[in-house]
Each structure stands twice: as C-alpha cells, then as structure tokens.
Scaffold this motif. Structure first.
Motif, short mmCIF file in Angstrom:
data_model
loop_
_atom_site.label_atom_id
_atom_site.label_comp_id
_atom_site.label_asym_id
_atom_site.label_seq_id
_atom_site.Cartn_x
_atom_site.Cartn_y
_atom_site.Cartn_z
N PRO A 207 12.24 5.08 -50.19
CA PRO A 207 13.65 4.68 -50.29
C PRO A 207 14.55 5.81 -50.79
O PRO A 207 14.08 6.74 -51.46
N LEU A 208 15.81 5.73 -50.44
CA LEU A 208 16.80 6.69 -50.91
C LEU A 208 17.15 6.37 -52.37
O LEU A 208 17.00 5.24 -52.82
N ILE A 209 17.62 7.38 -53.08
CA ILE A 209 18.05 7.16 -54.46
C ILE A 209 19.16 6.12 -54.52
O ILE A 209 19.21 5.28 -55.42
N SER A 210 20.03 6.16 -53.52
CA SER A 210 21.15 5.20 -53.48
C SER A 210 20.64 3.77 -53.33
O SER A 210 21.23 2.84 -53.89
N GLU A 211 19.56 3.59 -52.58
CA GLU A 211 18.97 2.26 -52.41
C GLU A 211 18.34 1.76 -53.70
O GLU A 211 18.44 0.58 -54.04
N ILE A 212 17.70 2.67 -54.43
CA ILE A 212 17.12 2.32 -55.73
C ILE A 212 18.23 1.95 -56.71
O ILE A 212 18.13 0.96 -57.44
N ALA A 213 19.30 2.75 -56.70
CA ALA A 213 20.42 2.51 -57.60
C ALA A 213 21.07 1.16 -57.32
O ALA A 213 21.42 0.40 -58.23
N LYS A 214 21.22 0.84 -56.04
CA LYS A 214 21.82 -0.44 -55.65
C LYS A 214 20.95 -1.61 -56.10
O LYS A 214 21.45 -2.63 -56.59
N GLU A 215 19.63 -1.44 -55.97
CA GLU A 215 18.70 -2.50 -56.36
C GLU A 215 18.76 -2.76 -57.86
O GLU A 215 18.67 -3.90 -58.31
N LEU A 216 18.92 -1.68 -58.65
CA LEU A 216 18.95 -1.81 -60.11
C LEU A 216 20.37 -2.01 -60.65
O LEU A 216 20.55 -2.22 -61.85
N GLU A 217 21.37 -1.89 -59.75
CA GLU A 217 22.77 -2.00 -60.13
C GLU A 217 23.12 -0.95 -61.19
O GLU A 217 23.75 -1.21 -62.21
#
Length: 256
Positions: free
Chosen positions: A139-149
């Motif tokens: 996953p992209l860092i942005s996807e991880i960030a979105k998942e964790l808010e």
C-alpha cells in the motif's frame, strides 16, 4: 567439542542437527500437538538463531540478550509456519528472527523515540501488513494514513524514527557465493571508477609535458591562478603563457 560456542548457558556443540526430511516429520508431529518434539525441534534450530545474531555483532549489544530475542523470533516462526507453503523452515524463520532482533534494537536504540511516535509507527506497520494482504500489493503511505486517519507526514516521520542505523558491511543477499553488502548498493558519485580512470589518464598525460608546460598547467588548473598571475610568477608575458598553455592542452588531449 569442535566449534564449541556457549551462549546463554547453551553449548552449541552438543545441539542436535536434523536433516530437512527429519524436520518435516517433526513439524507434522508438532502441528499435532506433540510438545516434546516441539522442544527438541527448537533445540535443533538454535544454531540458526546463533548464525543470525552474528550479523548484529557490531551493535555493541550483549550476545546473550540478542540470542534470547532471536529465540523468540524462532518460536514465533514455528508457531506461524505453514507446511502447505512448501518452503524450508529456515527460509521462513530467518526473516522472522531478524525482524525480532531489529525490533529489539529499535526499542533499545540510544536515539530515544517518544512512545506516541513509536506507537504510531507500529500501527502503521500493522496496517501496512493488513492492507498488503487485502490489496495484494504494497500500500501507499497515503493509503495507510487514510486508514489510520493520520496525516501522511506524521506517518513518514514515525516510520523514519524507528529505523535503526545499518552497517555498510551488513549482508543484504547471499546465494551460495560472495555476499552482497549494503555498501555495494550505495552509489558513490564522487569516487567512481570512471573518475579514477580519468584522473589516471590525466596524470599520465601530464607526464608527457616538459617541466615548463607542466608547471604552467599546475598553476592554472590545480592552483586556479590567472594567466597574468602565472606570467608574473615565471617571468614571461601573458601571451607566452597563453600560447604554452594552449600547446600543452592540445598535446595532453592525445593521451586522454
């Protein structure tokens, strides 16, 4: 007692050695709940732990501590190993042991990282593993960030903070031959082979000049002096310096 190594009170010279076929049979019994075979299997793989922790000898950590941490990784590998994957246990266990040791080194790093930042990093790593399984890709860092808010920048800072220094001489790949080390993967734009050859050919070309021409080239291009300054230093005119410099450079090009 050949090649005896004692660590954590364990004499590795007395440890059992099992062939792959034996380990496969033992693994079947372990999955069936045989605790005695499980303990024997772990003892038979302690040499594997020892070989892994030797990579971290230059970290200044107590070998006994690293060995115990490596044993935790070994046990985790045994608990999660799946016979249906068709891979050798050592192939699966080594990354698990390395990961456990690196996690220990991160948590005991001399560079202290705040608990909140470390927690963020570990949550990001756990989320990354989960998303990798779901998306069948990294996953992209942005996807991880979105998942964790959490903001992307905060995720990046947290992950960077828990990275421990890596030795340039740490092997990153080994395939029954010479190991490839971290330093082999690092690009050196200053001391390249091409530059070395160019410097060598320049040195050889300089030797072809007569002493006066060589002195002018050294003053002009190695000491950075102007033609006027060179002319004053060697007591000739600037026009002569210009002519001698031009002839010297043309002559050197034949050998470059």
């Amino acid at each position: 007692m050949v090649n005896k190594v004692e660590i954590c009170g364990v004499n590795t010279a007395k440890l059992p050695v099992y062939k792959d076929a034996d380990m496969q049979e033992m693994m079947v019994k372990i999955k069936a709940g045989d605790k005695e075979v499980r303990d024997e299997f772990i003892r038979g793989n302690l040499r594997l732990v020892l070989s892994v922790i030797q990579r971290f000898n230059n970290r200044g950590e107590n070998p006994d501590d690293l060995f115990q941490v490596g044993c935790i990784g070994l046990i985790k590998a045994l608990n999660n190993f799946d016979l249906s994957h068709g891979v050798k246990f050592s192939t699966y266990a080594v990354p698990m042991i390395i990961g456990e040791v690196r996690r220990y080194l991160r948590d005991n790093n001399a560079i202290r990282v705040s608990r909140s930042m470390r927690d963020t990093a570990y949550r990001a790593l756990a989320t990354k593993e989960r998303l990798s399984r779901e998306l069948h890709r990294e996953p992209l860092i942005s996807e991880i960030a979105k998942e964790l808010e959490i903001e992307t920048g905060e995720i990046i800072r947290a992950l960077d903070a828990i990275q421990e220094p890596v030795s340039l001489y740490e092997p990153v790949f080994h395939d029954d031959g010479d190991a490839i080390y971290v330093m082999d993967q690092v690009s050196d734009t200053k001391n390249t082979d091409t530059q070395w050859v160019e410097n060598l050919s320049l040195s050889e070309a300089m030797k072809k000049l007569n002493p006066r021409e060589r002195h002018i080239i050294e003053l002009r291009f190695f000491e950075g002096k102007t033609q006027m300054e060179v002319a004053e230093e060697i007591s000739i005119s600037q026009a002569q310096v210009s002519r001698l410099e031009k002839n010297a450079l043309q002559y050197m090009r034949k050998y470059m």
